[in-house]
Design a protein around this motif. Sequence first.
Motif: not given
Length: 133
Positions: A21-35
Amino acid sequence: MPHASDYPAVHGSLLVVEDDAELAGLLQDVLNMSGYDVVLAGSNADALACLSSERRIEAAILDLSVTDGTTLPVADRLRSDRVPYVFASGSACTLPDEHRWAPFFSKPFPITALINAVESCRATGVPYPAAVY
């Protein structure tokens, strides 16, 4: 902290199958910021349900090993639907021949390399299966 809705999804929907869950949330944030518009799934069952929904998925990032087994059934479905994917996993595994075309990243991985691989796969597409006669 910015919210996913603050960033336009210029790259489309990206399925991320990750049971940490922690990695998933981090990936989601970074990927959202990447468009990307990120859809998270923590299991094969969740991922396959997402792929069966009306939502169009442009590409996927798959952790190879999640709580309900390997994500190879998800990769099979993505390949069948011609949706490009990459593997990002802490699990060592020899991929079946039909999935060896997909890039494989071992954790920890550089996020820019992962994003570049997703975009490269989207540009080249999913290879067609060899014809059987």
